[in-house]
Motif scaffolding. Structure first.
Motif, PDB file in Angstrom:
ATOM      1  N   THR A 242       0.840  -1.209   0.000  1.00 58.96           N
ATOM      2  CA  THR A 242       0.000   0.000   0.000  1.00 58.96           C
ATOM      3  C   THR A 242       0.870   1.252   0.000  1.00 58.96           C
ATOM      4  O   THR A 242       0.634   2.199  -0.774  1.00 58.96           O
ATOM      5  CB  THR A 242      -0.922   0.003   1.235  1.00 58.96           C
ATOM      6  N   LYS A 243       1.892   1.261   0.838  1.00 62.78           N
ATOM      7  CA  LYS A 243       2.811   2.398   0.863  1.00 62.78           C
ATOM      8  C   LYS A 243       3.610   2.503  -0.433  1.00 62.78           C
ATOM      9  O   LYS A 243       3.925   3.599  -0.890  1.00 62.78           O
ATOM     10  CB  LYS A 243       3.760   2.262   2.056  1.00 62.78           C
ATOM     11  N   GLU A 246       1.593   4.292  -3.043  1.00 66.74           N
ATOM     12  CA  GLU A 246       1.584   5.736  -2.779  1.00 66.74           C
ATOM     13  C   GLU A 246       2.898   6.367  -3.191  1.00 66.74           C
ATOM     14  O   GLU A 246       2.929   7.470  -3.771  1.00 66.74           O
ATOM     15  CB  GLU A 246       1.336   5.985  -1.283  1.00 66.74           C
ATOM     16  N   LYS A 250       4.123   9.245  -6.562  1.00 63.36           N
ATOM     17  CA  LYS A 250       4.853  10.512  -6.378  1.00 63.36           C
ATOM     18  C   LYS A 250       6.174  10.558  -7.139  1.00 63.36           C
ATOM     19  O   LYS A 250       6.791  11.624  -7.196  1.00 63.36           O
ATOM     20  CB  LYS A 250       5.119  10.726  -4.883  1.00 63.36           C
TER      21      LYS A 250
END
Length: 251
Positions: A242-243, A246, A250
Motif C-alpha cells: 500500500t505504501k 503511494e 509521487k
C-alpha cells in the motif's frame, strides 16, 4: 616715361597686390573656419553616436544581468523546493523507522520464573537462548539510537548464529541501522539480500520498501520504481505494498 610718372603706377600696383593678398588670406581664414566648424560638428556627431552606442551597450548589459538574476532566482527556488522535498522524505522515512523501533518489544520474563520469584523460591534458569539474548542486547542498543554501536552487535548475531531465526531478524535491523547512519548503499545491499534469502519472512515486504527508500535517497529513482513494482507484485496485499503504491504515484 619719366621716373616721377612711374612712381604712382608702381604704388598702385603694389597696393593692388597687397589687397589681393589680404583678400586671399581672409578667404583662407573663412575656409579654415568653415572646415573647423564642420570638423567640430562631425566630432559632436561622432561623440553623440558613441554615447548612444555605449548607452545601448549598457542597456543590453543590464538586460542580460536581469535575465541571469531571474534564472538564478528560479534555480534557487527550485533548489529550495527540492531541498524541502528531500527533508520531508527523510523525515517521513525516519519517522517510520522510529515507529518501528518503538514497536520493538523488550525481552519478557517467563511466567514460571515470575511465579517462583513471588513464592520466594530461587529463580529458575533463564529461558532466553544465547542467540535471543544477543539479539535483545543489539536491539536495545538500536532503541537507544546508538546506531554505530548497533551495527557490529547485529553483525555479531548474524556471524555467531547464522542458522537461527535471530540472525534473520538481525539482518533486517542491520539494514535499518545503516539507513539511520545514511549509509544508503550498505542498506540497499542488506535489504536486497534479506528479501532474496528470506522471501517468506514477515519483514520481507518492508525490506523491499526500505530498499526502495534508500535508492530514492541516492537519486536512483528508476531502480526504486523497479523495486517498488516488485514489492507490489510479490506482496500485493501487504501494508508495505500500500505504501509502495503511494510512493510510486509521487515518483
Amino acid at each position: 616715361m619719366s621716373l616721377p610718372r612711374l612712381l604712382p603706377v608702381a604704388a598702385l600696383s603694389l597696393l593692388l597686390g597687397a589687397c589681393a593678398t589680404t583678400s586671399d588670406i581672409e578667404q583662407t581664414r573663412r575656409e579654415l573656419d568653415a572646415a573647423k566648424q564642420q570638423t567640430s560638428a562631425r566630432l559632436t556627431e561622432v561623440e553623440s553616436r558613441l554615447s548612444n552606442e555605449r548607452l545601448l551597450d549598457l542597456v543590453k548589459e543590464v538586460a542580460t544581468l536581469r535575465s541571469e538574476m531571474a534564472a538564478l532566482r528560479g534555480q534557487n527556488e527550485m533548489l529550495q523546493h527540492q531541498q524541502g522535498e528531500v527533508l520531508k522524505r527523510q523525515n517521513d522515512l525516519y519517522a517510520d523507522l522510529d515507529l518501528r523501533l518503538g514497536k520493538l518489544e523488550q525481552p519478557a520474563s517467563s511466567p514460571a520464573a515470575s511465579g517462583e520469584a513471588e513464592a520466594g523460591a530461587s529463580p529458575a534458569a533463564p529461558l532466553v537462548s544465547p542467540a535471543q539474548d544477543a539479539l535483545n542486547k543489539a536491539l536495545a542498543t538500536l532503541r537507544n539510537r546508538e546506531f554505530a554501536r548497533a551495527v557490529p552487535e547485529l553483525k555479531a548475531v548474524m556471524d555467531k548464529f547464522p542458522a537461527n531465526s535471530e540472525a534473520q531478524e538481525a539482518s533486517y535491523w542491520l539494514g535499518v541501522a545503516h539507513t539511520y547512519l545514511k549509509q544508503y548503499d550498505a542498506a540497499i545491499d542488506i535489504h536486497r539480500r534479506f528479501a532474496e534469502q528470506y522471501p517468506a519472512h514477515v519483514r520481507a515486504p518492508e525490506a523491499l520498501r526500505l530498499m526502495a527508500e534508500n535508492q530514492i535517497e541516492l537519486q536512483q529513482k528508476d531502480q526504486a520504481k523497479v523495486t517498488l513494482r516488485k514489492l507490489i507484485k510479490l506482496y500485493p496485499n501487504s501494508a508495505a505494498a500500500t505504501k509502495a503504491r503511494e510512493r510510486l504515484a509521487k515518483l
